[in-house]
Design an enzyme around this catalytic site. Structure first.
Site, PDB file in Angstrom:
ATOM      1  N   ASP A 205     -10.793   0.565  -5.728  1.00  0.00           N
ATOM      2  CA  ASP A 205     -10.465  -0.030  -4.431  1.00  0.00           C
ATOM      3  C   ASP A 205      -9.477   0.871  -3.687  1.00  0.00           C
ATOM      4  OD1 ASP A 205      -7.467  -1.114  -4.851  1.00  0.00           O
ATOM      5  OD2 ASP A 205      -8.605  -1.409  -6.695  1.00  0.00           O
ATOM      6  N   ASP A 207      -6.469  -0.284  -2.471  1.00  0.00           N
ATOM      7  CA  ASP A 207      -5.186  -0.989  -2.412  1.00  0.00           C
ATOM      8  C   ASP A 207      -5.122  -1.764  -1.090  1.00  0.00           C
ATOM      9  OD1 ASP A 207      -2.869  -1.489  -4.049  1.00  0.00           O
ATOM     10  OD2 ASP A 207      -1.676  -0.433  -2.558  1.00  0.00           O
TER      11      ASP A 207
END
Length: 280
Positions: A205, A207
């Site tokens: 991902d 963040d």
């Protein structure tokens, strides 16, 4: 014998053949569950799921000292670590592998060292990973489909929370490239034990620093993890096939071997048996 640590999403690999399940006592309490000797394509190695066989441990609950000690006691020659991480830079996309060369520790509640309680020393972490292994890995991953980046900085946070946006921006300003919850104190304890440590981190991902991208959620992380598991297994097979990638590593002559600030006969008698294991 090489030792493999599997993090979130890497608790198991379907093509493992279990040779022996292992449970040993350590001076630091129980190691994570699921320690075993396994085999892939005829090569045996040690494997441990960092968070436990059934992912029952938060990053802060992992007994890092027991895990590293168990590997050393069982004769491990080097450690390859697989982890899930968030990206702090646009160029590191979900599905990419990042091999960090540096770390920033932002944890708060972990026992980070074998030292203390009368065992006095200081160990250099200027080069926290085994760059010898990392440099050899660069050649091995060239034919692989996924992108791999070498050299960024990993910031390790306590968890279990993901970052606030302010924290995420701060880590970017500090120069960090990826963020995770589990590599510290793992790499530091490996260094104290004289074990070369190679981190292979797979991005799940971005963040929460970029509002134009959906912020990290457990659902999205799990989805990406499934694809990353197959990529990690390809890396693992290449590492095993390459043989002794840690040959010539500076880690073998460092750690407590050169870091103790006391003569051996001054080591507390209750610590000497396990210190001798780490000094092997």
């Amino acid at each position: 014998m090489i030792a493999i640590i599997g993090g979130s999403g890497f608790e198991k690999f379907d093509e493992f053949t279990t040779v022996e399940k292992i449970n040993i006592e350590t001076p630091f309490g129980p190691h994570s569950s699921g320690l075993k000797k396994v085999k892939v394509d005829g090569t045996e190695f040690l494997f441990l799921s960092r968070h436990g066989e059934h992912h029952e441990l938060l990053p802060s609950e992992i007994n890092y000292r027991a895990n590293i000690y168990a590997f050393k006691k069982l004769g491990a020659s080097a450690i390859v670590s697989f982890s899930a991480v968030g990206s702090l830079q646009q160029e590191y996309a979900p599905g990419d592998m990042v091999v960090p060369f540096q770390y920033i520790d932002r944890t708060k509640a972990r026992i980070p060292t074998f030292l203390g309680g009368g065992l006095i020393g200081h160990v250099s972490l200027a080069k926290p990973i085994c760059e010898v292994m990392a440099n050899r890995l660069q050649e091995l991953v060239k034919p692989m489909a996924h992108k791999t980046f070498f050299g960024p900085t990993y910031v390790c946070i306590e968890g279990p929370y993901f970052s606030t946006k302010a924290e995420s921006h701060t880590y970017r300003q500090m120069g960090a490239g990826i963020i995770g919850m589990s590599n510290f104190p793992e790499y530091a304890l490996a260094r104290e034990a004289g074990l070369p440590y190679l981190p292979c981190c797979f991005v799940t991902d971005y963040d929460c620093w970029d509002d134009s991208i959906p912020h990290v959620t457990v659902e999205e992380v799990i989805k990406v993890m499934k694809n990353n598991n197959a990529k990690a297994f390809n890396v693992l097979k290449a590492v095993l096939k390459a043989g002794d990638m840690a040959q010539g590593s500076y880690a073998y002559e460092g750690g407590l071997k050169t870091g103790l600030f006391m003569p051996k006969d001054a080591i507390p008698k209750d610590k000497l048996p396990w210190v001798n294991v780490l000094l092997q």
